[in-house]
Structure formats: C-alpha cells, structure tokens
Enzyme design. Sequence first.
Site, short mmCIF file in Angstrom:
data_model
loop_
_atom_site.label_atom_id
_atom_site.label_comp_id
_atom_site.label_asym_id
_atom_site.label_seq_id
_atom_site.Cartn_x
_atom_site.Cartn_y
_atom_site.Cartn_z
N HIS A 22 26.61 48.79 55.59
CA HIS A 22 26.79 50.24 55.68
C HIS A 22 26.10 50.73 56.93
CE1 HIS A 22 26.69 54.47 54.89
NE2 HIS A 22 25.38 54.48 54.72
N HIS B 269 26.22 54.15 60.24
CA HIS B 269 26.63 55.51 60.60
C HIS B 269 27.18 55.50 62.03
CE1 HIS B 269 23.06 56.94 57.77
NE2 HIS B 269 24.06 56.40 57.08
N GLU C 102 44.72 45.93 69.33
CA GLU C 102 44.22 44.91 68.40
C GLU C 102 43.98 45.43 66.97
OE1 GLU C 102 42.31 41.59 69.76
OE2 GLU C 102 44.25 41.88 70.73
P1 13P Z 1 18.21 53.49 52.71
O1 13P Z 1 17.07 53.75 53.66
O2 13P Z 1 17.82 53.71 51.29
O3 13P Z 1 18.84 52.14 52.96
O4 13P Z 1 19.33 54.59 53.00
C1 13P Z 1 19.90 54.72 54.27
C2 13P Z 1 21.29 55.26 54.23
O5 13P Z 1 22.04 55.05 55.16
C3 13P Z 1 21.71 56.05 53.05
O6 13P Z 1 23.10 56.12 52.99
ZN ZN Z 2 24.01 56.07 55.02
#
Ligand code: 13P
Ligand code: ZN
Length: 271
Positions: free
Chosen positions: A139, A141, A169
């Site tokens: 995950h 950002h 691509e």
């Molecule tokens: P954590 O620090 O708990 O991993 O959370 C970071 C985050 O990106 C929440 O979505």
């Molecule tokens: Zn996050």
Amino acid sequence: MKDILTAPFVEEMKKMTANMYRLGWDERNGGNISYLLDENEVSEYLDTAHVCRTIPIGFSAPSLIGKLFIVTGTGKYFKNVADDPQTNLGIIRIAEDAQTAELLWGFADGGKFTSELPAHLMSHMARLAVDPQNRVIMHTHPTHTLAMNYVHELDEKALTHTLWEMCTECIVVFPDGVGVLPWMLCGTNTIGEATAQKMKEFRLVVWAMHGMYGAGKTLDETFGLIETVEKAAQIYMLTAHLPRINTITDTQLKDLAELFGVIYRKDFLNL
Ligand code: 13P
Ligand code: ZN
C-alpha cells in the site's frame, strides 16, 4: 543461526521502502507492506518456536494460520526502515486461533504491525485463493495517481481505460485493470473486507483520494504494477488540461493485448 539483518527478505524490504520513500510516495508513515515468507528460510535466521509477544489482529484469518509475514510497523516511516529494520519492521506468524499475531522478531520499541493489517491479510487470503504464488501486498500514496483521483471519474472501466491510453505498455502490465473503492475510513476491517473483495478480481486497487493497493508474487512485481499506474497517471496529469490531439485507440490496445497474449478486460474497451 545466521544474522537476521543479513537475510535477503530484510534486505529487500530495506531497499523497497527506501526506494518508495525517495519517489515521494510514502510521506511520514504513509504506506505499508506485508510479504509472505517461507518458514524454512526464516528458520535459518530465527528460532521460530520463540514468540516475543502476541498481538490480537482484530479479525479472523483462518487460511493464514501458521503463515509468516514480514510487515511494516504502524506509525513508522519508510525512510527509516533501512537504518533501523528491527524497530520499523516485524515478523509475525498467524497463530492457531487465526486471530492473534505471534511476533517472532522486530517492532523492538514495543510497536506493532501496520494499522492496515486487515486490508493486507484479507487481501493475502483473497489473492492466494486466485494465485497460490502471491506473496506481497503493498500500500502506498503515489502522487500522480492520487492527483488523478481528484480530477478523473472514479469508475473502474473509465479509470482503467484512461490509464491504458497513457502508455503503450499499460494494458500488457495490468490487463486485469484497476479496481476502485470509494473514499472509506482507513485502518478498519470494513475497508479490509472491501479491498479483499476487489482483490479477487484485480491486483491493483485504488483507495479513492488515499492511495493504491497492489498484489504480486514478489516485491519487484508488485512495485512494478504500482509504478506503471503511477507513470500513466503522471502522463495524464501532464496532459489532461491540454487539447488531446493523439491517442492510442481501442483497436491498438486490443492488438497489443493479443500480441502479448494477456487475458485482458475486454469489457473495459469500447469495441
Ligand atoms: P500505518 O502507519 O499504520 O502503516 O498507516 C499508514 C497508512 O498509509 C494508512 O493508510
Ligand atoms: Zn495509506
């Protein structure tokens, strides 16, 4: 026993988090990674019978009982992982009750796994059911993907179609497209369940106005998926406000998918 700080999976996590931080995707404690490990490999570095402490996970993960993961810590900064892996990372095993994490190593300051553990472990369960080789949930950002969320329709077909048009691509790298969840409260079992539901169908899931989830066999493969979406989103953000003179057509996208022999979302093209 070998030194865990030299273990390839620790090295990989150090390099990956540092790289993602440098890309500007993981500000402060943003982002989290979980990586399914091979117990035999881990036992070269750790006495896996020794549990440092146990931490409830707040949900049940029956198909993950006995499985080991290296996970980033909650509130920890990706930029700090390489210098202090034993504080910023932990190795957990899902206990026999399916609801407890046994900490085998790490989180040395008394910390715990990411607040997004529900989305991670529920997504592992969903992806492993589709692809037994899946090992990574990531995950992050990513900047341009996030920017695009504010100005582009958040419909799976429309978003995937636009991303596919942005780089030749793209349809080859993520022929299965990108799933989208609406903005939801993060760190909850509810968003975890919704993410896992999408992961049955997609290896990439956008959390609207928050970030991305990716799944793959290796850290590299998972990163590559997210990186390709992010590149496409960057091109979109560089061009969306300008008159579009040229584009990759749906027929060309179809030709690409067929040439590379990928199974793609035909219903995401307008042919
Ligand atoms: P954590 O620090 O708990 O991993 O959370 C970071 C985050 O990106 C929440 O979505
Ligand atoms: Zn996050």
